[in-house]
Write an enzyme that holds these catalytic residues in place. Structure first.
Site, PDB file in Angstrom:
ATOM      1  N   LYS A 144       0.869  -1.184   0.000  1.00 28.52           N
ATOM      2  CA  LYS A 144       0.000   0.000   0.000  1.00 28.52           C
ATOM      3  C   LYS A 144       0.905   1.233   0.000  1.00 28.52           C
ATOM      4  O   LYS A 144       1.427   1.636   1.042  1.00 28.52           O
ATOM      5  CB  LYS A 144      -0.924   0.010   1.220  1.00 28.52           C
ATOM      6  CG  LYS A 144      -1.897   1.188   1.224  1.00 28.52           C
ATOM      7  CD  LYS A 144      -2.804   1.151   2.445  1.00 28.52           C
ATOM      8  CE  LYS A 144      -3.802   2.298   2.419  1.00 28.52           C
ATOM      9  NZ  LYS A 144      -3.159   3.621   2.433  1.00 28.52           N
ATOM     10  N   CYS A 391      -5.061 -28.362  29.812  1.00 33.16           N
ATOM     11  CA  CYS A 391      -5.940 -27.272  29.399  1.00 33.16           C
ATOM     12  C   CYS A 391      -6.415 -26.472  30.605  1.00 33.16           C
ATOM     13  O   CYS A 391      -6.911 -27.059  31.582  1.00 33.16           O
ATOM     14  CB  CYS A 391      -7.144 -27.844  28.648  1.00 33.16           C
ATOM     15  SG  CYS A 391      -8.394 -26.617  28.228  1.00 33.16           S
TER      16      CYS A 391
END
Length: 651
Positions: A144, A391
């Site tokens: 860009k 977890c």
């Protein structure tokens, strides 16, 4: 106060200081936190003046403050304000005002990967509605450029102006300005830019910034010696977007290596670049998606707010995402960055934590790129990392999946339950209405398993806040999902067992019946090509976890099509052949035609490779795909020719 030149730019933009005094403007730019005290008219005028100064090469505030402070305030107050949905005008230069050959819009901006994924989701939806395979779409990534937008039709060069009318500045080519890379005239949109290294060496002491110099190339009737020399030495050029270096490929490749692709493209040019442009290259889909008055829907600019700070890590906390990935979150000594007080940052994955030494006591460089929680840019002083083994949501043992730690307990892990229910209906693909919003509402009312959803009545849906018609539709869709035929491998994949995506499920069920999967040993799985020993261990555990739910759902009477259908005629023209479907098909959906081809012993792929035998081309197929097939020696056949093969007639 503003300089005389800045005041001139404001005046050229047709603005004044009646609504917002010059003194008040300067106060708000020096103290961004005071913008909340500005009334709506002051806020809008502040943004208009700031934009006029930026476009004129005399930026009064940083891009980050413009986007995250001032523009964000307007979005919060009035999301529908016209200023947010129209092209920001370029300053007026000497030259007659003319209609642009094409409308030149701004580009919508994104600062996070989540925003980019949502954009891709909109493209996928449009592709599906248009009968195109999202997996086959090609995306393009280009730098860009941070210059002056212009359009070259080969005869005239136009400024972007307000996107519909601009000024004729063809004089810059008459002064000797060249097209970058020795390109030709008439390549459409691009930007007038100056070499970064040339500016730093020859112009930095004369001009405040590159934009200021670029403006002088356009607006000065008589070029000064510095601009004339830069043009003569081809340091200042018109760079058409068509000549920009680019990356192209399917979405899966882009998102899978996003950071590397962005960094490579971002730093490939010796010009000021303030982001990358992402777009699809399918002209038909571009036309279908269209544009707002502000930007094209098929294009997106990814930018970063690269303000950084060095800060000490206090701790690293694991968090389980909805997809089961364990995200490392660094707890930090509080630091102010981009106007916000920050105390947390995310690392990309736990391999990064291990490799870079992100642990208590580490010194990191923090970069806030538009996210509320910024990311770790680099590690200055490493420390002993902390890597969880279980977890944090369900305490299940974690497994490694390439760079990521994963919790495979998808059906019982609280952090993943909602995602698992949504995944089931999404993969099953024979129902509507059970997207993220519906599942979220069901979860809020205590629904935790898919079988509980199938047990709901219309009255129960209504009691949860769904309307009468919607409730009946949901009940009907549940019945549809049981009655409509679905492949057994798709049904198995819907349970989300780790390592058992659609491909592996189809591969497994070609060798073993669906009802036998719970008796399979690790050795049985390893014996199938494509399954490794570690994978087999996780799969057998995953099958054990889903067995109770699997048996409940199977008892509901799903219309499953078995994969184990031995060919009655191995001499069939499609037996052992590899096919790829592309374009718009008329005799059935791709799924339906794929099923019919597989029933005859064919393999169906998503993309063309050297191993592909036939590319079945429907209507509206791009030239690039056809050329790629020809280059690889793949036979291109029509839909009618495919149907002849399907019926047993040789090609």
């Amino acid at each position: 106060m503003l300089t005389a030149h800045q005041k001139t730019l404001v005046s050229q933009a047709g603005l004044d200081f009646d609504t917002l005094s010059e003194q008040r403007f300067c106060q708000l730019r020096q103290h961004p936190d005071l913008i909340v005290s500005a009334d709506d008219a002051e806020l809008v005028r502040f943004l208009q003046i700031a934009n006029a100064l930026y476009r004129g090469g005399e930026a009064a505030i940083s891009d980050a403050d413009y986007d995250f402070v001032y523009l964000a305030e307007l979005k919060n107050r009035n999301p529908g304000h016209p200023l947010l949905h129209s092209v920001e005008p370029e300053p007026a230069f000497a030259g007659k005002t003319v209609d642009l050959p094409v409308i030149m819009l701004s580009t919508d901006k994104a600062y996070t990967l989540e925003e980019i994924e949502r954009w891709a989701g909109r493209i996928e939806k449009a592709a599906t509605e248009f009968g195109k395979n999202f997996a086959e779409l090609i995306f393009k990534v280009t730098p860009k450029l941070d210059g002056y937008a212009a359009y070259d039709d080969g005869e005239m060069l136009y400024t972007r102006g307000d996107g519909r009318k601009g000024q004729d500045i063809s004089r810059v080519f008459e002064r000797g300005l060249q097209v970058a890379n020795q390109g030709r005239r008439g390549l459409g949109p691009g930007e007038i830019v100056v070499s970064r290294s040339y500016f730093d060496k020859n112009l930095a002491d004369i001009f405040d910034n590159a934009r200021n110099f670029q403006a002088s190339v356009i607006k000065e009737k008589q070029l000064d010696e510095h601009a004339e020399r830069a043009i003569k030495e081809h340091a200042a050029v018109f760079y058409p977007f068509a000549l920009l270096p680019c990356w192209t490929g399917p979405w899966q490749d882009l998102i899978g290596d996003f950071e590397h692709i962005v960094k490579t493209i971002w730093h490939q040019l010796d010009y000021d670049v303030d982001g990358v442009i992402l777009e699809i290259v399918d002209d038909e889909l571009k036309t279908r998606m269209g544009a707002t008055r502000h930007h094209h829907r098929w294009q997106l600019a990814y930018k970063e707010n690269l303000q950084t700070a060095e800060v000490r890590v206090l701790n690293v906390t694991p968090q389980t995402s909805r997809s089961g990935r364990i995200t490392p979150v660094a707890e930090l000594e509080p630091v102010r960055l981009s106007g916000a007080l920050l105390s947390r940052a995310t690392a990309h994955h736990y391999k990064m934590v291990v490799d870079k030494g992100i642990g208590p006591g580490a010194i990191i460089q923090l970069a806030r790129s538009g996210e509320v929680i910024p990311k770790i840019e680099s590690v200055i002083r490493p420390a002993e990392p902390q890597v969880p083994s279980h977890c944090p949501s369900c305490n299940h043992e974690l497994v490694w999946d390439n760079d990521f730690l994963i919790c495979p307990n998808n059906l019982a892990c609280p952090a993943q339950i909602s995602n698992s229910m949504e995944h089931f209906f999404r993969v099953l693909k024979n129902n509507d209405g059970f997207g993220a919003a519906t599942i979220k509402k069901l979860y809020e009312y205590g629904i935790r398993r898919v079988d509980e959803i199938y047990a709901l009545t219309g009255e129960q849906f209504e009691s949860m806040g769904f309307g009468p018609k919607q409730s009946q539709n949901l009940v009907d869709q549940l019945a549809r999902s049981r009655n409509e035929a679905v492949e057994d491998w798709r049904f198995l994949a819907a349970f989300g067992v780790f390592r058992m995506g659609l491909g592996n499920c189809e591969r497994l069920l070609k060798h073993h019946a669906l009802i036998d999967i719970f008796t399979l040993t690790e050795a049985d799985i390893i014996a199938i090509e494509g399954f490794a020993e570690k994978t087999a261990v996780v799969i057998t555990e995953g099958f054990a976890n889903i067995k109770p739910l699997f048996e409940i759902l199977l008892a509901l009477g799903f219309n499953l099509q078995a994969s184990q259908n031995p060919l009655s005629d191995v001499s069939h023209p499609l037996a052992g052949k590899s096919l790829v479907f592309t374009g718009t098909l008329h005799s059935g959906s791709r799924d339906e035609l794929s099923k019919q081809a597989k029933a005859k012993g064919a393999k169906v792929g998503a993309s063309v490779s050297a191993k592909t035998d036939y590319l079945v081309a429907g209507d509206n197929v791009g030239a690039n795909k056809l050329n790629a097939a020809r280059d690889k020696g793949v036979d291109i056949i029509s839909e009618q020719e495919f149907l002849q093969l399907l019926n047993g007639n040789s090609a």
